[in-house]
Motif scaffolding. Structure first.
Motif, PDB file in Angstrom:
ATOM      1  N   ASP A 273      -9.539   0.660  10.951  1.00 55.79           N
ATOM      2  CA  ASP A 273      -8.916   0.119   9.739  1.00 55.79           C
ATOM      3  C   ASP A 273      -9.977  -0.430   8.788  1.00 55.79           C
ATOM      4  O   ASP A 273     -10.929  -1.104   9.212  1.00 55.79           O
ATOM      5  CB  ASP A 273      -7.943  -0.994  10.122  1.00 55.79           C
ATOM      6  N   ARG A 274      -9.797  -0.124   7.483  1.00 54.39           N
ATOM      7  CA  ARG A 274     -10.753  -0.584   6.475  1.00 54.39           C
ATOM      8  C   ARG A 274     -10.093  -1.406   5.378  1.00 54.39           C
ATOM      9  O   ARG A 274     -10.666  -1.619   4.318  1.00 54.39           O
ATOM     10  CB  ARG A 274     -11.467   0.623   5.852  1.00 54.39           C
ATOM     11  N   GLY A 275      -8.881  -1.827   5.595  1.00 53.79           N
ATOM     12  CA  GLY A 275      -8.234  -2.676   4.609  1.00 53.79           C
ATOM     13  C   GLY A 275      -7.113  -1.982   3.857  1.00 53.79           C
ATOM     14  O   GLY A 275      -6.800  -0.808   4.081  1.00 53.79           O
ATOM     15  N   LEU A 276      -6.502  -2.717   2.927  1.00 55.45           N
ATOM     16  CA  LEU A 276      -5.307  -2.254   2.227  1.00 55.45           C
ATOM     17  C   LEU A 276      -5.547  -0.973   1.435  1.00 55.45           C
ATOM     18  O   LEU A 276      -4.755  -0.025   1.510  1.00 55.45           O
ATOM     19  CB  LEU A 276      -4.797  -3.357   1.291  1.00 55.45           C
ATOM     20  N   LYS A 277      -6.611  -0.912   0.646  1.00 55.07           N
ATOM     21  CA  LYS A 277      -6.879   0.284  -0.170  1.00 55.07           C
ATOM     22  C   LYS A 277      -7.021   1.521   0.717  1.00 55.07           C
ATOM     23  O   LYS A 277      -6.488   2.583   0.415  1.00 55.07           O
ATOM     24  CB  LYS A 277      -8.143   0.069  -0.998  1.00 55.07           C
ATOM     25  N   TRP A 278      -7.731   1.363   1.830  1.00 52.06           N
ATOM     26  CA  TRP A 278      -7.903   2.473   2.775  1.00 52.06           C
ATOM     27  C   TRP A 278      -6.564   2.914   3.333  1.00 52.06           C
ATOM     28  O   TRP A 278      -6.289   4.098   3.456  1.00 52.06           O
ATOM     29  CB  TRP A 278      -8.841   2.022   3.888  1.00 52.06           C
ATOM     30  N   ARG A 279      -5.679   1.939   3.651  1.00 52.20           N
ATOM     31  CA  ARG A 279      -4.388   2.277   4.242  1.00 52.20           C
ATOM     32  C   ARG A 279      -3.515   3.086   3.297  1.00 52.20           C
ATOM     33  O   ARG A 279      -2.784   3.975   3.722  1.00 52.20           O
ATOM     34  CB  ARG A 279      -3.653   0.995   4.666  1.00 52.20           C
ATOM     35  N   ILE A 280      -3.572   2.759   2.000  1.00 55.97           N
ATOM     36  CA  ILE A 280      -2.749   3.468   1.021  1.00 55.97           C
ATOM     37  C   ILE A 280      -3.031   4.968   1.074  1.00 55.97           C
ATOM     38  O   ILE A 280      -2.113   5.802   1.089  1.00 55.97           O
ATOM     39  CB  ILE A 280      -2.989   2.911  -0.390  1.00 55.97           C
ATOM     40  N   PHE A 281      -4.307   5.331   1.138  1.00 55.26           N
ATOM     41  CA  PHE A 281      -4.678   6.748   1.228  1.00 55.26           C
ATOM     42  C   PHE A 281      -4.435   7.295   2.635  1.00 55.26           C
ATOM     43  O   PHE A 281      -4.084   8.459   2.813  1.00 55.26           O
ATOM     44  CB  PHE A 281      -6.145   6.933   0.834  1.00 55.26           C
ATOM     45  N   ARG A 282      -4.599   6.432   3.622  1.00 60.01           N
ATOM     46  CA  ARG A 282      -4.469   6.874   5.009  1.00 60.01           C
ATOM     47  C   ARG A 282      -3.040   7.301   5.323  1.00 60.01           C
ATOM     48  O   ARG A 282      -2.823   8.271   6.065  1.00 60.01           O
ATOM     49  CB  ARG A 282      -4.886   5.734   5.952  1.00 60.01           C
TER      50      ARG A 282
END
Length: 418
Positions: A273-282
């Protein structure tokens, strides 16, 4: 092999909701997946071996997506220059096909696009990067229009219709999709380079390609609600074909007797996990990865499942992927690259459209060459000629894995060069 179909019958079969085993199939379909320049070069090697095996000129349809469409554009231009229809193997594959592909993939294509986009005049005119991409492909790779594409094989450049969420096709005889209908034939002056650009405009680098089509020119679409159809066509945007089907299966899997799939798409990246911005694309990446995995599983299952009526596979054909090695097809086969090098290095080469090094170009072409050879020989034996043409890898000096590992150690890193 069965006799050929008329274009109208082939189109009807491709768009029908009824698919095989009950429908008769005809011809060979070759699918060139997306995956940026990595896929382009991987497909180049596969095409080289298919040419040597005498298979390439027997292909009825070449369906392509994104980086595969860049390869298809080069190939279509080469066929047109050779006479307009591929009736036999290329006499000089290096000069006719490989050299123009190397010219494209060894240039800083992305940097040229970014420089044009940053030009103040271009910015004020509202030109998107995909418009510049189309211009460069028309100027440097192929000046063909859609209607000037080769008569054989039939080239299908696949994009994604963002309004209706379906596969959009550009062909010699038509363009459109089954929801909005088809412009048949396409406009006299519509460039094949623009079709390839639409197929390859992957987000987020590229915004979708804006279209300016007349609604009345598209016939026989399934969407019959007049206002919906009119408004969707007025604001139609086309994006990377891989958003809908990264393997380019859609135009051929319902209607062709033999389906060959060259897949230059890389494996799903495992990452913490790399944070909220990463999750949106993930979230979107996971959904797309599952869709691709389901297509692959269905495809391979179709090759392995027997139709109880015909006692033959539901669909004949084979599949090879950039992450595979020859040992997957023939245990202990030591030709080409090992599974570890294929999976950990070659399959993770970036998908950028910038300058690919000599080593990256050579290894990818070698890899596609070796995999296409073993996949066809193992699973589509009726296509294999006798005597078997000798294996002549295009870059024998790049088969040493120590050299390959040194050359590819940073190939997974994206590089922005202007």
């Amino acid at each position: 092999m069965s006799t050929t179909q008329t274009p109208a019958a082939a189109a009807e079969a491709a768009e029908s909701d009824t698919y095989l085993p009950e429908r008769r199939r005809h011809g060979i379909g070759l699918c060139l997946s997306g995956g940026g320049f990595r896929a382009t070069l991987f497909h180049l090697g596969a095409l080289r071996r298919l040419n040597e095996l005498g298979v390439l000129h027997r292909v009825r349809t070449i369906s392509s997506v994104s980086g595969g469409s860049l390869m298809a554009l080069v190939l279509a231009d080469a066929i047109r220059k050779a006479g307009g229809a591929l009736t036999g193997p290329f006499a000089d594959f290096d000069a006719q096909v490989a050299r123009p592909t190397d010219d494209l993939t060894s240039s800083n294509f992305r940097g040229r696009l970014l420089r044009r986009r940053l030009n103040p005049i271009s910015f004020l005119r509202g030109r998107e990067i995909v418009d510049h991409m189309a211009t460069l492909l028309e100027k440097d790779t192929s000046k063909l229009t859609l209607r000037e594409l080769p008569s054989a094989p039939n080239f299908v450049f696949c994009a994604t219709d963002m309004a209706f969420g379906v596969n959009w096709v550009f062909e010699r005889q038509r363009m459109g999709d089954y929801q909005v209908g088809y412009h048949a034939p396409p406009p006299d002056d519509y460039p094949a380079g623009r079709a390839a650009a639409a197929s390859a405009c992957f987000p987020p680098l590229f915004n979708p390609l804006r279209t300016k089509f007349n609604e009345r020119d598209f016939k026989n679409g399934k969407c019959t609600h007049a206002e919906t159809r009119k408004s969707c066509l007025a604001g139609l945007r086309l994006t990377d074909g891989g958003n809908y089907d990264n393997m380019g299966l859609e135009p051929v899997w319902k209607s062709h007797e033999i389906v060959l799939v060259s897949d230059g798409g890389g494996p799903f990246e495992f990452t913490p996990d790399r944070g909220l911005k990463w999750r949106i694309f993930r979230y979107a990446d996971i959904v797309q990865n599952q869709a691709r995995a389901l297509r692959r599983r269905w495809l391979i299952s179709s090759f392995m499942t027997t139709d109880p009526e015909t006692k033959r596979p539901v669909m004949d054909g084979t599949y090879w992927a950039v992450s595979s090695a020859r040992s997957r097809y023939v245990p202990n086969d030591s030709l080409g690259y090992t599974k570890a090098v294929a999976r950990d290095l070659i399959a993770n080469i970036r998908t950028d459209l910038d300058t690919f090094s000599e080593g990256e170009r050579a290894v990818l072409e070698n890899h596609g060459y070796f995999l296409a050879d073993v996949a066809v020989r193992r699973h589509v034996k009726p296509l294999v000629p006798q005597p078997l043409p000798a294996l002549r890898p295009p870059h024998p000096d790049w088969l040493d894995e120590a050299k390959v590992k040194a050359a590819l150690k940073d190939s997974n890193k994206r590089k922005i060069r202007l």
